[in-house]
Design an enzyme around this catalytic site. Sequence first.
Site, PDB file in Angstrom:
ATOM      1  N   ASP A  51       0.977  -1.181   0.027  1.00 32.71           N
ATOM      2  CA  ASP A  51      -0.091  -0.143  -0.161  1.00 32.71           C
ATOM      3  C   ASP A  51       0.942   1.273  -0.031  1.00 32.71           C
ATOM      4  O   ASP A  51       1.290   1.743   0.902  1.00 32.71           O
ATOM      5  CB  ASP A  51      -0.891  -0.119   1.321  1.00 32.71           C
ATOM      6  CG  ASP A  51      -1.773   1.108   1.422  1.00 32.71           C
ATOM      7  OD1 ASP A  51      -2.509   1.251   2.519  1.00 32.71           O
ATOM      8  OD2 ASP A  51      -1.692   1.903   0.270  1.00 32.71           O
TER       9      ASP A  51
ATOM     10  N   ASP B  99      -1.517   5.719  -5.099  1.00 33.99           N
ATOM     11  CA  ASP B  99      -1.902   4.766  -4.011  1.00 33.99           C
ATOM     12  C   ASP B  99      -2.239   3.366  -4.070  1.00 33.99           C
ATOM     13  O   ASP B  99      -3.377   3.129  -4.989  1.00 33.99           O
ATOM     14  CB  ASP B  99      -3.193   5.561  -3.213  1.00 33.99           C
ATOM     15  CG  ASP B  99      -3.654   4.714  -2.070  1.00 33.99           C
ATOM     16  OD1 ASP B  99      -4.478   4.824  -1.262  1.00 33.99           O
ATOM     17  OD2 ASP B  99      -2.932   3.705  -1.825  1.00 33.99           O
TER      18      ASP B  99
END
Length: 325
Positions: free
Chosen positions: A32, A218
Site C-alpha cells: 500500500d 496509491d
Amino acid sequence: GVGLVTATPEQNDVEYLSPVDIGGQTLNLDFDSGSSDLWVFSSQLSTAATTGHTVYDPNKSQSFALIQGATFSISYGDGSGAAGNVGTDTVNLGGATVTKQAVELATAVSQSFVEDTNNNGLLGLAFSKLNTVKPAQQKTFFDNVMPSLAEPVFTADLKKAAVGSYEFGRVDAAKFTGAMTFVPVNTTQGFWQFTSEKFAVGTGAVQTSVAGSQAIADTGTTLILAEPAVARAYYAQVPNAVNDAQAGGFVFPCNSNLPDLMLDIGGTMAKVSGSDINFAQVDAQNCFGGMQATPANLQIYGDIFFKSNFVAFNGGNSSLGFAPH
Ligand SMILES: CN(C)c1ccc(C(=O)NN)cc1
C-alpha cells in the site's frame, strides 16, 4: 532479481496481494503506497476475525522480539482499520531482507478486513512520517531496506486480471514501453504526492479541473478518485452514463465504448485506458466506473491508474516515474 515478488489481483482487481516471509512464516499482504504501517493478522485475534485467514504467530518465530509498550491504530480512507501491538522480526520479500523490521500485530480489525480472507495484512510504502506506532514511530520496510538496495527504488507493475509484480532495487526497462517520465514528489503530507490539475477525455482538448490540484499514487486504493470536474466531463462523453447514488457513483451501460482518460502527473500527461474504466458489473445492464469523483480535496490515483502505467517510486530523490506498460 533480488526484491521481486508477484502481485496477484483479487476478484475484480479490488486489491493485489504479494507473498512476504516474516520470521519464516509466509503471509500474503496488500502493498500500500498510500499508508506506512506493516501490520498482519495475528494469532492474538479472535477466532471469528481469523477464520479463513493466514495469521502470523510471534510465538512460532525465533527471531521475533516484542517492542514493550508499543501499539498501533490505523484507519483508512474507506473507514476500515486495524489496531494492536508491535514487535520486530526478519522480513524478506523476494530476497530483499530487513532483520529488525517493525511488524504490527493486529488484535482488532474492521469487518471489511475480516471478510477479505485473501488479505493477511498490509505493507505500507508511503513515507515513515505517517506510521501510526506509539510512543516511538517506526520505519517502513522500504525505508529500512533502501540502503541495501542497488538503487533506492521500488516499482509497481499491476495488471488488469493478471499477475504483475513489485520489485525493489531496480527499474526493469523490460516492464514498460517508451520513455519513463520522472516528476518531483511533495512529501509534506507523507504521501507520494504531485500536482495533477489537467485532464483530457479521449482525444479532446486538455483542460484544467482545479488549478494546483494534487494527487497521490496509491496502490492500496482500487479506483481513481479524481476532481468532480474530471468525472463530470468524462462521463458526459459516455452515452447513458449517470451518477447513481444507490450504486455509489457513476455507472454506464456495460457495452459502452469508453474513451481513454488523460491525467497530468506533475505536468506530463499519462493515459488511462478507457477499457480499464469499465470496473465491475452492478446490474443486468450497467457497470461501475473505475474513475469516480473524490469528496476530498486530494485526488487518489489507485490501481486503475497502475493498470495502464508502470510506476517507479524513488526514495533516494523523492520522485515518481511513470511510463505506459
Ligand atoms: C479493507 N482494505 C483491504 C483496505 C486496504 C487498503 C486501504 C487503503 O485505503 N489503502 N491506501 C483501505 C482498505
